[in-house]
Motif scaffolding. Structure first.
Motif, PDB file in Angstrom:
ATOM      1  N   HIS A  82       0.699 -39.415 -42.058  1.00  0.00           N
ATOM      2  CA  HIS A  82      -0.360 -38.857 -42.218  1.00  0.00           C
ATOM      3  C   HIS A  82      -1.279 -38.712 -40.890  1.00  0.00           C
ATOM      4  N   PHE A  83      -0.498 -37.899 -39.883  1.00  0.00           N
ATOM      5  CA  PHE A  83      -1.039 -37.850 -38.306  1.00  0.00           C
ATOM      6  C   PHE A  83      -1.055 -38.780 -37.416  1.00  0.00           C
ATOM      7  N   ASN A 106       2.384 -35.135 -43.667  1.00  0.00           N
ATOM      8  CA  ASN A 106       1.237 -34.468 -43.679  1.00  0.00           C
ATOM      9  C   ASN A 106       0.944 -33.326 -43.044  1.00  0.00           C
ATOM     10  N   TRP A 119     -11.380 -37.123 -38.179  1.00  0.00           N
ATOM     11  CA  TRP A 119     -10.454 -36.819 -37.130  1.00  0.00           C
ATOM     12  C   TRP A 119     -11.597 -36.696 -35.971  1.00  0.00           C
TER      13      TRP A 119
HETATM   14  C1  BGC Z   1      -6.070 -33.273 -43.511  1.00  0.00           C
HETATM   15  C2  BGC Z   1      -7.156 -34.444 -43.844  1.00  0.00           C
HETATM   16  C3  BGC Z   1      -8.198 -33.762 -43.589  1.00  0.00           C
HETATM   17  C4  BGC Z   1      -8.869 -32.713 -44.509  1.00  0.00           C
HETATM   18  C5  BGC Z   1     -10.110 -31.961 -44.182  1.00  0.00           C
HETATM   19  C6  BGC Z   1      -6.560 -31.953 -43.979  1.00  0.00           C
HETATM   20  O1  BGC Z   1      -6.015 -30.743 -43.002  1.00  0.00           O
HETATM   21  O2  BGC Z   1      -4.791 -33.619 -44.331  1.00  0.00           O
HETATM   22  O3  BGC Z   1      -6.619 -35.613 -43.130  1.00  0.00           O
HETATM   23  O4  BGC Z   1      -9.593 -34.923 -43.517  1.00  0.00           O
HETATM   24  O5  BGC Z   1      -7.831 -31.510 -44.206  1.00  0.00           O
HETATM   25  O6  BGC Z   1     -10.270 -31.308 -42.865  1.00  0.00           O
END
Ligand code: BGC
Length: 424
Positions: A143-144, A187, A380
């Motif tokens: 996941h990123f 993801n 993020w």
């Molecule tokens: C991601 C999450 C992020 C959420 C809200 C998704 O793009 O998988 O990591 O926190 O959206 O932005």
């Protein structure tokens, strides 16, 4: 492990999702390094934005008075690494029968080819804690965040990225063979590839359209390699990926429909059409609606989150219906809203579940819904201020507080289960 690996007898899964870096705290990966190097710049950018968005300034001040770099450094995050049992107690009390989370690759393989048994044991305890509470684990491999060595090789653009992900996948699939039925390899390859390689927002801050496309293709190759690796260890595992799907809502006219066609190929199906033959299910993360009227982003924006993102529940119905063409079971692996004061979340949940129910009633093969997120977490490059949690986290004390909407979600789950004659 269930004697019913295909899941035909599974209940509809309801739960919430998290990802390692956003909640665990104490991670050492490419993001940790990037946050250290970029936090000050992000503070300066936020200061400039505040004039236009006083709400963000207000939320920042609430947690981090005055605006400080702490907002942009994941640090201890929600300390979920140590508090997972307490957090799962809460999820269980909220009626969840499943939970989606990610393994932190950099903990499990801190140096290339060296796997850390203690960290594998940590996740064994996490999975065990879910099972003890009657919650089905849905596990994301990546996941990123990347291990530093993987980022140094070029991350998704490294030639051997697919082999690297597959090697790690094989190790964890073997370790958790008896404990995990549902795996997601990657993801949101679309979001990742565009932010990391095209928009320059995320490490390594690339700015090339072609690198973005190549990263997307590499994610599909990595998915396929990891899919094979997991299946080799455990043929009964159900392996999918979580993709970000946007509802491109074309108004009348050729231009709008042409733009929709292009946007869907570049975003919604770029990964899927390369990967779906090696997927046992599709994970949909739904956040965005994009109305096209001779150009993009012509949204009415009648309902907005703290982030300024439009909330458009009907779009979930459309993306689910559209993705039915792949003929695979669907799980909503993320759907949620930045809403610190909890004024939107209950209606958000009610309306999204209403549209999901409609899709199911019309025959869509949807088998679960995971709200983003169980806890407030590190969002993020925006840092901590956006609050996506069903449960509020006070980052100073790490105290948890259940938001009223979490209880409303519990009722909605019960309603759904009554409607389908499923028990909890
Ligand atoms: C991601 C999450 C992020 C959420 C809200 C998704 O793009 O998988 O990591 O926190 O959206 O932005």
């Amino acid at each position: 492990m269930s004697a019913d690996p295909k899941g035909a007898n599974d209940p509809f899964f309801f739960g919430a999702a998290t990802s390692s870096h956003q909640v665990e705290g104490g991670t050492q990966n490419d993001w940790t390094e990037w946050e250290r190097a970029n936090a000050e710049r992000l503070v300066r950018n936020a200061e400039r934005r505040h004039a236009a968005n006083p709400w963000e300034a207000h939320l920042l001040a609430r947690h981090f008075t005055p605006l400080k770099i702490e907002n942009y450094v994941s640090g201890a995050a929600a300390d979920h690494y140590h508090r997972f049992r307490e957090d799962f107690d809460i999820a269980q009390s909220l009626g969840h029968n499943a939970h989606r989370f990610s393994l932190e690759w950099s903990r499990i393989e801190p140096e290339e080819g060296r796997f850390d048994e203690r960290e594998i044991e940590h996740y064994r305890a996490v999975i065990g804690a879910l099972r003890e509470r009657g919650m089905e684990p849905f596990v994301t491999l990546w996941h990123f965040t990347l291990p530093v060595w993987m980022a140094a090789k070029g991350g998704t653009l490294a030639k051997d990225f697919p082999e690297c992900l597959a090697r790690y996948a094989a190790v964890v699939a073997r370790a958790f063979k008896n404990d995990v039925r549902f795996w997601m390899t990657v993801n949101e390859p679309e979001i990742y590839s565009s932010k990391a390689h095209y928009k320059g927002d995320w490490p390594p801050q690339g700015r090339s359209f072609f690198a973005m496309l190549e990263s997307g293709r590499q994610c599909a190759r990595a998915h396929i390699a990891a899919y094979r690796a997991i299946k080799k260890e455990n043929p009964a595992a159900r392996v999918g990926a979580a993709t970000d799907l946007i509802y491109f809502d074309a108004q009348r006219g050729f231009v709008s429909h042409f733009l929709k066609f292009i946007a869907e190929r570049l975003w919604n199906t770029y990964f899927l059409r390369r990967a779906y033959r090696r997927m046992d299910f599709i994970g949909i993360n739904y956040y965005f609606h994009n109305q096209i009227h001779n150009w993009f982003d012509k949204n009415q924006n009648e309902w907005l989150s703290d982030f300024g993102w439009e909330i458009y529940p009907e779009g979930l119905y459309h993306v689910v219906r559209a993705i039915g063409k792949y003929g695979l079971p669907i799980y909503i692996t993320e759907n949620g809203v930045a809403d610190a004061s909890d004024r939107h979340r209950e209606r958000f949940l009610r309306e999204h579940l209403h549209w999901l129910r409609k899709a199911v009633d019309e025959g869509a093969d949807v088998r679960g819904y995971f709200h983003w997120s169980l806890l407030d977490n590190f969002e993020w490059d925006s840092g901590f201020w956006p609050c996506f949690g069903l449960v509020e986290v006070d980052y100073k004390t790490q105290a948890r507080k259940i938001r009223p909407s979490a209880l409303a979600y519990k009722e909605l789950i019960e309603q759904w289960q009554r409607g389908t004659g499923e028990k909890k």
